[in-house]
Design a protein around this motif. Structure first.
Motif, short mmCIF file in Angstrom:
data_model
loop_
_atom_site.label_atom_id
_atom_site.label_comp_id
_atom_site.label_asym_id
_atom_site.label_seq_id
_atom_site.Cartn_x
_atom_site.Cartn_y
_atom_site.Cartn_z
N ARG A 288 -10.76 -2.67 -2.24
CA ARG A 288 -11.13 -1.39 -1.63
C ARG A 288 -9.96 -0.41 -1.74
NH1 ARG A 288 -15.25 -0.72 1.89
NH2 ARG A 288 -15.24 -2.90 2.51
N ASP A 289 -8.79 -0.90 -1.41
CA ASP A 289 -7.60 -0.05 -1.41
C ASP A 289 -6.65 -0.54 -2.50
OD1 ASP A 289 -5.29 1.33 -0.92
OD2 ASP A 289 -4.90 0.38 1.03
N PRO A 290 -6.43 0.28 -3.56
CA PRO A 290 -5.61 -0.19 -4.69
C PRO A 290 -4.20 -0.58 -4.25
CG PRO A 290 -6.69 1.89 -5.20
CD PRO A 290 -6.93 1.63 -3.76
N ALA A 291 -3.73 -0.02 -3.14
CA ALA A 291 -2.38 -0.34 -2.67
C ALA A 291 -2.34 -1.64 -1.86
CB ALA A 291 -1.85 0.82 -1.83
N ASP A 292 -3.52 -2.26 -1.66
CA ASP A 292 -3.59 -3.48 -0.84
C ASP A 292 -2.80 -4.61 -1.50
OD1 ASP A 292 -4.31 -5.68 0.66
OD2 ASP A 292 -6.43 -5.12 0.80
N PRO A 293 -1.74 -5.08 -0.85
CA PRO A 293 -0.94 -6.16 -1.45
C PRO A 293 -1.75 -7.44 -1.64
CG PRO A 293 -0.30 -5.79 0.84
CD PRO A 293 -1.25 -4.69 0.47
N ASN A 294 -2.87 -7.55 -0.91
CA ASN A 294 -3.71 -8.75 -1.04
C ASN A 294 -4.23 -8.95 -2.46
OD1 ASN A 294 -3.77 -10.05 1.46
ND2 ASN A 294 -5.07 -8.41 2.28
N ALA A 295 -4.40 -7.81 -3.19
CA ALA A 295 -4.97 -7.92 -4.53
C ALA A 295 -4.08 -8.79 -5.41
CB ALA A 295 -5.15 -6.54 -5.14
N GLY A 296 -2.79 -8.48 -5.40
CA GLY A 296 -1.85 -9.26 -6.21
C GLY A 296 -1.79 -10.71 -5.74
N VAL A 345 -12.04 -7.95 -1.95
CA VAL A 345 -10.88 -7.86 -1.06
C VAL A 345 -10.98 -6.51 -0.35
CG1 VAL A 345 -8.38 -7.98 -0.89
CG2 VAL A 345 -9.56 -9.25 -2.69
N GLY A 346 -11.60 -6.53 0.80
CA GLY A 346 -11.80 -5.29 1.53
C GLY A 346 -11.12 -5.33 2.87
#
Lengths: 367, 396
Positions: A288-296, A345-346
């Motif tokens: 949802r949020d490109p800055a979300d560290p969870n993505a990495g 990942v939201g």
């Protein structure tokens, strides 16, 4: 547990091999079974989704008991697990919008007396997934009442720590957890299991009574909390009730986002870290949020078990999720990418239904 | 709140009629008044349409009661229910699945047999069923609780929210202004005449007020200085997750003081009456009520043993001493009309709404409505109706 250290059960009559400590849903996912249920209205195929017992996607029948959440149920060995099958499960009812339109109460078609009289018997047959069938017809579960100084609902990090401190201060504390293991979110974090064990031991040493697979049903007007424990009902009267129910990952509105193989982050953590199951071979991560560290973090987690992350994108970029009853490919912007897993990942929301039911306001803003 | 059918903007300063309560009864009477040509009708509700008992009831419909008064009013209402979706041009999901009153004892069989004789006298089509006929109609029933049954084939159930909102939208199309979040704080009376109402959003000048305030009807009547002998009761109900069809008719279980039906979507909806602690003002639910319902319904329908309850809720009614509604003008205050005291308000709303609107506009109370006048309590003419699935919390 057999000689090779595995446990075995059957799914739709076929043998499934599981590792000890796996859930029924996790073992089925590992064995490649994606469709575990159908949605009740449109009979859309549904599968493993949240890994927290918060959605009905993995609802199955175990030893003829319907309504079992497979992600919250450990494999014991020897179970007979079946899907709960609606009438004509493969009828893609969502394609017959004129008969079963979304929010059908509002349909123009059904305003006429005759149209409704004709449609009603068909809708009725289509309705409902679980056949009513009881493993023990007519039997009502046991009932008991207990009183404690403090009831802690939720056996995660906060619940365990709070219960430990209260018990150490001399309170009689009961802690309940719907899962079959304590630790909550810790169990889905690499290395978290050790932390969970330390907290659990400390709570036990302090004298906390702990019930697993015990679900708090609600805070009732009599001032008691009802618990579903092992098919029975327990009413708990507690001077203090501590809601330590944690947070739930929230799904996103993606086209065909309910297709088996579209997983919440919590499910991916649980499958990989806790149950040793590889969610798939090719994953699309939707953030949802490109800055979300969870993505990495999810990228690294999936890569660590050999699941290739083929794309990472935002929810608006997902144009279509392909595959009849499981994810086969995802169209991102204009490009079609082969994939068998979509990870959402939201945001997260507090699992605070019980608190709201008790009309208890939160003093400090939730962060 | 912005919902279809709800008025936007300020309250009117003057109105030909103010209906207090946007439940199905208030909306029905407002719709009917507008249909009969009344120009500006205003409905005010402290919350929103259907927030009270109209959105919380068991949504079952029948007219096969045992007293002539109930049969008259409710059969008229059932007739309207059958064509209500077309009348309102909105869905009600009325389903004539039949209404089965289940008798479990010889005494109850006698009761329903006597009722059936009265039904024939009133032209109602009902049938007394033998034990095999009942079990054939509902094979899932526990045979131990079946001694006989009374079936009204053309009765059944409708959908509560769909019906409430179809009334709201139809009324709005006829010019009725429905104002939510508007609480009546005072009713102005001068020289024993209604002159207006005061609300938290300002006053409305009017000569006609209809009290359709459901569970709060006694408090609203008191604002006009009128005492009505009602008792507030909290009823509880629950719904299971959607199940494959196993129960066709709406079912009243006299022995358990319980009622239930399975919706077209497959959910099993049930309610029981329990003598609970008098927590009459809260809409919270009790574990006691949940256990009572589980015990009774699993006994009645043993296949429900493993069904999962997904919601439980409570609703408030303000029941009259004989459980019959209080309908008609108030003698002491000119311009105040009562449409309250209901225990079976969802069922009776279309009929009562139409008859009350006729009475208000013509000045003549129709015969079907006359027995339900508030004067019956002072005159000791209570309506004796023996086939209700409701009991007093205070044991009266």
């Amino acid at each position: 547990v057999t000689g090779d250290g595995k446990v075995r059960f059957t799914f739709e009559g076929r043998e499934v091999t599981a590792e000890p400590g796996q859930s029924i849903a996790g073992a089925l996912h590992a064995a490649g079974h994606r469709v575990l249920s159908w949605s009740s209205k449109y009979r859309r195929p549904r599968g493993y989704r949240c890994g927290t017992g918060a959605c009905p996607g993995c609802t199955v029948k175990v030893d003829s008991r319907p309504g079992v959440l497979a992600c919250m149920t450990p494999v014991r060995g020897g179970e007979h697990v079946e899907r709960i099958r609606p009438w004509l499960p493969w009828l893609p009812a969502d394609r017959f919008g004129a008969i079963v339109p979304a929010g059908f109460q509002g349909s123009r078609l059904l305003r006429g007396r005759r149209a409704w009289a004709l449609a009603e018997p068909l809708l009725r047959r289509l309705a409902g997934v679980s056949p009513v069938a009881a493993a023990s017809p007519g039997q009502v579960g046991s009932y008991s009442e207990i009183a404690v100084d403090m009831l802690v609902v939720g056996g995660g990090r906060s619940g365990l720590a709070y219960a430990r401190d209260a018990a150490a201060a001399g309170q009689r504390v009961l802690l309940v957890e719907r899962d079959w293991a304590l630790g909550g979110r810790l169990l889905g974090v690499s290395g978290g299991r050790d932390g969970a064990t330390v907290l659990t031991d400390a709570a036990r040493d302090a004298g906390v009574e702990m019930w697993l697979q015990a679900t708090a049903l609600g805070l009732f007007a009599e001032g008691v909390v009802g618990l579903a424990v092992d098919g029975g009902l327990v009413a708990v009267r507690a001077a203090h009730v501590v809601w330590a129910t944690g947070q739930l990952d929230q799904p996103m509105a993606l086209p065909d986002g309910d297709k088996p193989g579209v997983l919440l982050g919590s499910a991916v953590r649980r499958l990989i870290v806790r149950e040793g199951v590889t969610p798939g071979t090719r994953a699309v991560i939707v953030v949802r949020d490109p800055a979300d560290p969870n993505a990495g973090e999810f990228g690294a987690l999936l890569a660590s078990v050999g699941c290739h992350v083929v794309a990472t994108c935002g929810p608006a970029d997902v144009r279509a999720i392909h595959g009849r009853d499981r994810v086969r490919a995802v169209t991102i912007s204009d490009q079609r990418v082969a994939a068998d897993v979509v990870v959402m990942v939201g945001g997260r929301s507090p699992a605070d239904e019980l608190r709201r039911q008790g009309d208890v306001s939160v003093g400090t803003p939730y962060r | 709140v912005s919902l279809p059918g709800l008025a936007h903007g300020p309250l009117p300063t003057t109105s030909e009629a103010v209906v207090i309560g946007a439940g199905i009864n208030g909306l029905a009477v407002a719709y009917e008044l507008a249909r009969l040509g009344m120009r500006d009708v205003c409905v005010v509700d402290a919350a929103h349409p259907g927030a009270g008992a109209s959105g919380r009831n068991g949504e079952m419909l029948r007219s096969a009661f045992s007293s002539p008064e109930w049969i008259g009013l409710f059969d008229y209402s059932l007739g309207l229910w059958r064509r209500l979706a077309e009348e309102l041009d909105g869905p009600t999901l009325y389903t004539s699945a039949g209404y089965l009153v289940l008798a479990s004892t010889a005494e109850q069989v006698q009761l329903i047999t006597a009722s059936a004789a009265r039904h024939r006298a009133h032209g109602l089509r009902t049938r007394v069923l033998s034990v095999p006929e009942v079990l054939d109609l509902v094979p899932a029933l526990n045979p131990a609780v079946v001694a006989g049954g009374l079936l009204q084939p053309e009765a059944g159930f409708a959908h509560h929210d769909a019906s409430v909102w179809s009334y709201a939208r139809a009324a709005a199309r006829k010019g009725v202004a429905i104002h939510g979040e508007t609480t009546v704080t005072a009713i102005d009376v001068a020289n024993a005449r209604i002159t207006g109402v005061q609300t938290n959003r300002g006053p409305i000048s009017t000569r006609l007020v209809v009290n359709a305030a459901g569970g709060r009807a006694r408090d609203v009547a008191a604002l006009a200085g009128v005492a009505i002998p009602t008792v507030t009761q909290r009823l509880e109900a629950f719904v299971t997750e959607s199940c494959r069809p196993f129960l066709r008719p709406a079912l009243a279980y006299l022995d358990g003081v319980a009622y239930c039906h399975q919706t077209t979507r497959g959910e099993f909806v049930g309610g029981t009456e329990v003598a609970a602690a008098p927590m009459t003002d809260g809409a919270g639910t009790t574990l006691h009520g949940l256990r009572d319902a589980a015990r009774k319904f699993v006994h009645l329908l043993p296949v429900l043993a493993d069904a999962r309850i997904i919601r439980q809720w409570a609703g408030i009614i303000d029941a009259s001493p004989d459980f019959a509604p209080i309908l008609g003008p108030v003698v002491e205050v000119d311009g105040l009309w009562l449409d309250c005291g209901w225990s079976y308000g969802f069922m009776g709303a279309p009929g009562a709404g139409r008859l009350l609107a006729e009475a208000i506009t013509s000045g003549h109370v129709p015969a079907l409505l006359a027995p339900f006048a508030s004067s019956r309590f002072a005159e000791g003419r209570l309506i004796a109706e023996g086939s209700l699935v409701v009991t007093r919390e205070d044991g009266v």
